[in-house]
Design a protein around this motif. Structure first.
Motif, short mmCIF file in Angstrom:
data_model
loop_
_atom_site.label_atom_id
_atom_site.label_comp_id
_atom_site.label_asym_id
_atom_site.label_seq_id
_atom_site.Cartn_x
_atom_site.Cartn_y
_atom_site.Cartn_z
N THR A 2 0.83 -1.18 0.00
CA THR A 2 0.00 0.00 0.00
C THR A 2 0.87 1.24 0.00
OG1 THR A 2 -1.68 -1.17 1.25
CG2 THR A 2 -1.83 1.21 1.22
N GLN A 4 2.02 4.95 0.70
CA GLN A 4 1.82 5.92 1.77
C GLN A 4 1.74 7.32 1.18
OE1 GLN A 4 1.30 4.95 4.98
NE2 GLN A 4 1.33 2.93 4.05
N ARG A 21 -15.59 10.17 11.34
CA ARG A 21 -14.30 9.64 10.87
C ARG A 21 -13.81 10.48 9.70
NH1 ARG A 21 -12.84 4.17 12.24
NH2 ARG A 21 -10.96 4.69 11.11
N LEU A 23 -11.23 10.61 6.46
CA LEU A 23 -10.51 9.73 5.55
C LEU A 23 -9.68 10.57 4.58
CD1 LEU A 23 -13.43 7.28 4.71
CD2 LEU A 23 -11.58 6.93 6.37
N GLN A 92 -7.10 1.56 0.82
CA GLN A 92 -6.50 1.73 2.15
C GLN A 92 -7.56 2.18 3.15
OE1 GLN A 92 -2.76 3.96 2.23
NE2 GLN A 92 -3.46 4.99 4.09
N ASN A 93 -8.41 3.12 2.76
CA ASN A 93 -9.49 3.60 3.63
C ASN A 93 -10.50 2.49 3.91
OD1 ASN A 93 -8.40 6.17 3.88
ND2 ASN A 93 -9.59 7.00 2.18
N GLN A 95 -9.85 -0.67 4.05
CA GLN A 95 -9.22 -1.56 5.02
C GLN A 95 -9.18 -0.95 6.42
OE1 GLN A 95 -5.40 -2.86 3.50
NE2 GLN A 95 -6.31 -3.54 1.58
N THR A 96 -8.91 0.35 6.50
CA THR A 96 -8.90 1.04 7.79
C THR A 96 -10.25 0.90 8.49
OG1 THR A 96 -7.24 2.63 7.05
CG2 THR A 96 -8.63 3.31 8.91
N ASP A 98 -12.31 -1.50 7.95
CA ASP A 98 -12.67 -2.92 7.93
C ASP A 98 -14.04 -3.11 7.28
OD1 ASP A 98 -12.23 -5.64 8.35
OD2 ASP A 98 -13.26 -5.61 10.29
#
Length: 191
Positions: A2, A4, A21, A23, A92-93, A95-96, A98
């Protein structure tokens, strides 16, 4: 691996399970996240339709609309973006959070429409304004298998653009906020 990103701007989810939240999203030409005020209006329009729905965000960008729908109870959300780095950050978001009910797809909206085998209840069409593709993507959407007779289609266009929806779409809601036109359409039965 991923990628960065250094200090990217953020979009805030305004309702549902992930309310508050933030993002990160990638700065890119034409990427203009739907603002809080417009999203609040849109999801007030959709308040009885989002829970349990299948949603498609054809120009996901920051993911503001798709993540908001998922936060508010959509069963499945597909986030589509043609930019590789944007799609990587969306993943990535995902996964963050879930969020297993979100699918991120790195492809062009037109190509994704050709691969659909199950219709969506809600479709978000908010392309980069400079590309002026709202009408052509809506026509491609109408011709695809993405819609059923009760689908809702949200289209965001610049205030200065004359937009004509496909003939079998009826305007359900419309509002002008600052420099954008927000349109919510429903399909007629003969999709």
């Amino acid at each position: 691996m991923t990628r960065q990103f250094k200090n990217p701007p953020e979009v805030r989810i305004i309702g549902g399970q992930w309310r508050g939240r933030k993002l990160p999203f990638k700065v890119a030409d034409g990427l203009r996240p739907t603002g809080d005020r417009t999203r609040e209006m849109l999801f007030n329009w959709l308040q009885w339709d989002v829970r349990g729905s299948r949603c498609l965000d054809l120009f996901a960008g920051s993911g503001a609309l798709g993540f908001e729908a998922a936060s508010r109870g959509a069963d499945f959300v597909a986030l589509i973006d043609a930019d590789r780095e944007t799609a990587a950050l969306l993943e990535q978001n995902r996964q963050t959070l879930d969020a297993k009910h979100i699918d991120v797809c790195h492809t062009r909206a037109e190509d994704y429409l050709h691969s659909i085998d199950q219709p969506f209840d809600i479709v978000f069409v908010d392309p980069p304004f400079a590309e002026q593709v709202a009408a052509s993507i809506c026509d491609a959407l109408r011709q695809s298998d993405a819609l059923h007779a009760r689908s809702l289609i949200y289209v965001e266009t610049p205030k200065s653009l004359e937009f004509e929806a496909p003939k079998n779409w009826r305007i359900h809601k419309h509002r002008t906020i600052a420099q954008i036109n927000a349109h919510l359409y429903t399909c007629d039965a003969d999709v």
